[in-house]
Write a protein that holds these residues in place. Structure first.
Motif, PDB file in Angstrom:
ATOM      1  N   UNK A 164      -8.847 -51.879  24.975  1.00 22.55           N
ATOM      2  CA  UNK A 164     -10.009 -51.860  24.088  1.00 22.55           C
ATOM      3  C   UNK A 164      -9.686 -52.503  22.747  1.00 22.55           C
ATOM      4  N   UNK A 237     -43.058 -64.393  24.308  1.00 22.57           N
ATOM      5  CA  UNK A 237     -42.640 -64.015  22.942  1.00 22.57           C
ATOM      6  C   UNK A 237     -43.542 -62.966  22.308  1.00 22.57           C
ATOM      7  N   UNK A 240     -42.319 -59.379  21.701  1.00 25.15           N
ATOM      8  CA  UNK A 240     -41.283 -59.047  20.705  1.00 25.15           C
ATOM      9  C   UNK A 240     -41.625 -57.778  19.923  1.00 25.15           C
ATOM     10  N   UNK A 244     -39.308 -54.424  19.625  1.00 26.13           N
ATOM     11  CA  UNK A 244     -38.780 -53.898  18.369  1.00 26.13           C
ATOM     12  C   UNK A 244     -39.295 -52.471  18.116  1.00 26.13           C
ATOM     13  N   UNK A 252     -32.130 -47.913  17.288  1.00 26.52           N
ATOM     14  CA  UNK A 252     -31.172 -49.015  17.386  1.00 26.52           C
ATOM     15  C   UNK A 252     -31.356 -50.069  16.294  1.00 26.52           C
ATOM     16  N   UNK A 253     -32.353 -49.856  15.437  1.00 25.70           N
ATOM     17  CA  UNK A 253     -32.575 -50.897  14.405  1.00 25.70           C
ATOM     18  C   UNK A 253     -31.551 -50.782  13.294  1.00 25.70           C
TER      19      UNK A 253
ATOM     20  N   UNK B 202     -16.015 -53.989  20.143  1.00 22.36           N
ATOM     21  CA  UNK B 202     -15.672 -54.627  21.406  1.00 22.36           C
ATOM     22  C   UNK B 202     -16.811 -54.389  22.396  1.00 22.36           C
ATOM     23  N   UNK B 205     -17.203 -50.855  23.541  1.00 28.39           N
ATOM     24  CA  UNK B 205     -17.603 -49.804  22.604  1.00 28.39           C
ATOM     25  C   UNK B 205     -18.849 -50.162  21.780  1.00 28.39           C
ATOM     26  N   UNK B 208     -24.765 -52.041  20.914  1.00 29.19           N
ATOM     27  CA  UNK B 208     -25.762 -52.947  21.482  1.00 29.19           C
ATOM     28  C   UNK B 208     -25.032 -54.107  22.143  1.00 29.19           C
ATOM     29  N   UNK B 232     -28.271 -56.872  15.347  1.00 27.63           N
ATOM     30  CA  UNK B 232     -28.270 -55.452  15.712  1.00 27.63           C
ATOM     31  C   UNK B 232     -26.869 -54.838  15.657  1.00 27.63           C
ATOM     32  N   UNK B 264     -25.952 -48.173  23.666  1.00 26.54           N
ATOM     33  CA  UNK B 264     -27.267 -47.541  23.559  1.00 26.54           C
ATOM     34  C   UNK B 264     -28.323 -48.478  24.144  1.00 26.54           C
ATOM     35  N   UNK B 265     -28.162 -49.772  23.863  1.00 22.92           N
ATOM     36  CA  UNK B 265     -29.132 -50.746  24.357  1.00 22.92           C
ATOM     37  C   UNK B 265     -28.408 -51.925  24.998  1.00 22.92           C
ATOM     38  N   UNK B 267     -29.452 -55.608  26.516  1.00 27.05           N
ATOM     39  CA  UNK B 267     -30.417 -56.656  26.821  1.00 27.05           C
ATOM     40  C   UNK B 267     -29.832 -57.499  27.954  1.00 27.05           C
ATOM     41  N   UNK B 288     -33.007 -53.346  28.723  1.00 27.74           N
ATOM     42  CA  UNK B 288     -34.188 -54.193  28.584  1.00 27.74           C
ATOM     43  C   UNK B 288     -33.884 -55.520  29.276  1.00 27.74           C
ATOM     44  N   UNK B 316     -37.734 -64.658  19.337  1.00 26.70           N
ATOM     45  CA  UNK B 316     -38.902 -63.941  18.822  1.00 26.70           C
ATOM     46  C   UNK B 316     -38.545 -62.505  18.454  1.00 26.70           C
ATOM     47  N   UNK B 317     -37.671 -61.884  19.253  1.00 25.13           N
ATOM     48  CA  UNK B 317     -37.247 -60.504  18.953  1.00 25.13           C
ATOM     49  C   UNK B 317     -36.429 -60.480  17.654  1.00 25.13           C
ATOM     50  N   UNK B 320     -38.705 -60.885  14.735  1.00 23.46           N
ATOM     51  CA  UNK B 320     -39.510 -59.685  14.479  1.00 23.46           C
ATOM     52  C   UNK B 320     -38.663 -58.611  13.787  1.00 23.46           C
ATOM     53  N   UNK B 321     -37.409 -58.471  14.189  1.00 25.01           N
ATOM     54  CA  UNK B 321     -36.536 -57.477  13.538  1.00 25.01           C
ATOM     55  C   UNK B 321     -36.361 -57.844  12.073  1.00 25.01           C
ATOM     56  N   UNK B 324     -39.492 -57.181   9.993  1.00 26.36           N
ATOM     57  CA  UNK B 324     -39.734 -55.775   9.652  1.00 26.36           C
ATOM     58  C   UNK B 324     -38.757 -55.269   8.608  1.00 26.36           C
ATOM     59  N   UNK B 325     -37.542 -55.836   8.654  1.00 20.79           N
ATOM     60  CA  UNK B 325     -36.565 -55.393   7.654  1.00 20.79           C
ATOM     61  C   UNK B 325     -36.883 -56.013   6.296  1.00 20.79           C
TER      62      UNK B 325
END
Lengths: 253, 326
Positions: A164, A237, A240, A244, A252-253, B202, B205, B208, B232, B264-265, B267, B288, B316-317, B320-321, B324-325
């Motif tokens: 790891x 798209x 999205x 989010x 997760x954000x 890594x 661990x 995302x 992320x 946790x996520x 993609x 996802x 696009x994701x 969008x993140x 929003x931030x």
């Protein structure tokens, strides 16, 4: 140098693995067979070692007669000698190790000891994680599994293994046994010349027997399917925003 | 009371590896079945607090094998120490972690005892003369029901197959120093050095993981995936098809012969979902899938899916993140 690489013929499954009606095996009616992936890389390592250091590489399999296909494949990518220890059913790991030890004994008695014996880290199908280690112990040779890097110089094998946190290194004095992990190299494709030569390669078949070990397969089964209840977040798209929203919801954000 | 259920502690130069706690959790169930205590065994010095941690998970006695030669991990020297302890304690069963080290050590113990060993079990049921067990094959895509006949069964527990759960009440730990004859010759296969990565996160661990498959199309195609991952705080992974095409290094490969991930996520972008990939990704909490093919295996297996071209969906994701931030 003399290198032995031990391989196993395994089904090359697609996206779904089906089981025979009696639950004893993978239904291979519509599957091709291949060399277990870690071992495919071990074959490449063996070919590279003899190209670099001279000598001879031998490939050994303990399996059904049809495993000749995997031996010839190894011959097509740079292995000089092929040995088939033909058995009619799948052996348990203890029995397999005992059988391989006896074949190695015969091979070494005729042609001298192997400097290196390579295994795959584990077989793709049974995943027993033990045959190479049992063989090394029986031969009283050092072993390290999980090799992602291997160089040989002056009677030593230097091994890298992924963790790891990065890499660990090991240095084994030859003769030694090493379990190879996929990623150590990118196995070559056979050349047309290699393919033709492998058709004529001499496959030596040897008799082998050993007592059964204490681990017995009762049956195979498929794990319970997760119910397919995929939530479609959208198309293209425009999805999205929904993605989010979901990331936000699960923190997760 | 029967002889103890013995857990082999996995640690790296003293630091306890979390997989050990999974083994401890299963060990408590087995201890009930055997009417036996749970005991743990650590080869080499462990960090302060380790024995208490094992106590929280039900380890009443922690056996410590220490020696000046046991400065680091070595598959053979560890296996030899464990073998000697197993011979002297004659436990009801020995359990280790289903990890590179755990499986390697246990196979070495099995070789020395000339006894059977079952790797990567998810269930172990004691019976007369051995255990019935369920273990994973094909990295988890098939289950094998097997019978292990042995006076002292040797098993490892498939990593990530159970949640580590502390005991309802922690056990007061007693440590025992066991005399073991160290075979100096076996230092021959100990770790001789390390190359530590500098980056903190890594694949194994990361919280995302943004994975790409054949659908990414090229090495350059991973740029937008890298961007989403870094937005992320995650990392990029890939399928075997990608590695075989030389688009990314094998170190990024998720799957049976690559890395098992548990973020946790996850993609899964342009990944068809071959079983060998799935078994490396299935421990992810939320998956996802992003795929043009709504019938891809990955889409069926994922909790969530976006049907569309990853080359436009992924940017696009990210956008969008960032929007929003603010």
């Amino acid at each position: 140098m003399r290198v032995l690489v031990c391989v196993k013929r395994v089904p090359a499954p697609g996206a779904r693995i089906n089981i025979t009606a009696d639950g004893q095996a993978v239904d291979t009616a519509h599957l091709a067979f291949t060399t277990s992936p870690h071992e495919e890389c071990a074959v490449e390592s063996a070919a590279q070692l003899v190209e670099e250091h001279g000598g001879e590489a031998t490939v050994l399999t303990l399996g059904p007669a049809a495993s000749e296909e995997q031996l010839r494949y190894a011959a097509s990518v740079g292995i000089q000698r092929c040995v088939l220890a033909s058995v009619s059913e799948e052996w348990d790991p203890q029995r397999t190790a005992t059988g391989i030890v006896s074949v190695i004994g015969e091979l070494e008695a005729t042609d001298g000891p192997f400097d290196l014996i390579l295994f795959g880290n584990e077989s793709a199908d049974a995943g027993g994680f033990q045959v190479g280690i049992r063989v090394a112990h029986a031969l009283d040779r050092p072993i390290v599994n999980g090799a992602k890097g291997l160089t040989v110089e002056e009677g030593h094998a230097r091994i890298e293994r992924a963790t790891d946190a990065g890499l660990e290194t090991y240095a084994l004095t030859l003769p030694a046994v090493i379990g190879i992990k996929e990623g150590i190299n990118l196995p070559r494709y056979p050349t047309m010349r290699g393919r033709l030569a492998s058709k004529k390669a001499d496959v030596v078949t040897v008799e082998v027997d050993a007592a059964a070990g204490g681990l017995r397969k009762v049956m195979l089964e498929r794990p319970p399917e997760r119910e397919s209840s995929t939530v479609i977040l959208g198309h293209g798209p425009e999805a999205a925003a929904a993605v989010v929203d979901l990331l936000d919801e699960i923190g997760a954000l | 009371m029967s002889a103890p259920v013995l857990v082999v502690v996995e640690h790296d130069r003293g630091d306890l590896m979390p997989a050990t706690l999974e083994a401890m959790t299963i060990a408590r169930d087995l201890a009930l079945a055997y009417d036996a205590p749970v005991e743990a065994l650590a080869v080499g010095d462990v960090a302060a607090g380790t024995t208490d941690r094992l106590g929280e998970f039900g380890g009443g006695v922690v056996h410590l094998v220490t020696d000046e030669l046991l400065t680091d991990y070595g598959p053979e020297i560890w296996a030899d120490c464990v073998t000697q302890v197993v011979r002297s304690l004659a436990p009801s069963i020995v359990i280790a972690t289903g990890t590179d080290r755990g499986n390697e050590v246990m196979a070495g113990v099995a070789a020395r005892l000339d006894a059977p060993f079952a790797a990567n079990c998810i269930e172990v049921r004691p019976t007369e003369g051995g255990v019935d067990l369920t273990r994973v094959r094909w990295g988890g895509s098939l289950l094998e029901q097997a019978r292990l006949d042995a006076e002292i069964p040797l098993v490892t527990i498939a990593h990530h197959s159970i949640e580590p759960v502390p005991a309802p009440t922690p056990t007061a730990v007693v440590t025992s120093a066991l005399p073991v004859e160290i075979d100096q010759a076996l230092t021959r296969s100990m770790v001789t050095g390390r190359v530590e990565r500098t980056a903190g996160i890594t694949l194994a661990t990361a919280p995302v993981v943004v994975g790409g498959g054949r659908g990414v199309g090229s090495a350059d195609g991973f740029g937008p995936l890298e961007a989403l991952a870094s937005t992320l705080g995650g990392v990029v992974g890939c399928s075997r098809a990608v590695t075989n095409n030389g688009w990314r290094n094998h170190a990024d490969q998720v799957g049976q012969t690559g890395t098992r991930i548990a973020p946790d996520v996850y993609f899964a972008c342009g990944i068809s979902g071959a079983i060998q990939h799935w078994v490396g990704a299935m421990a992810s909490k939320h998956i996802i899938a992003i795929n043009t093919d709504g019938d891809a295996n990955m889409v069926h297996r994922a909790g969530y899916a976006v049907i569309g071209d990853l080359h436009v969906v992924v940017p696009a994701i990210t956008e969008e993140i960032l929007r929003r931030r603010g």
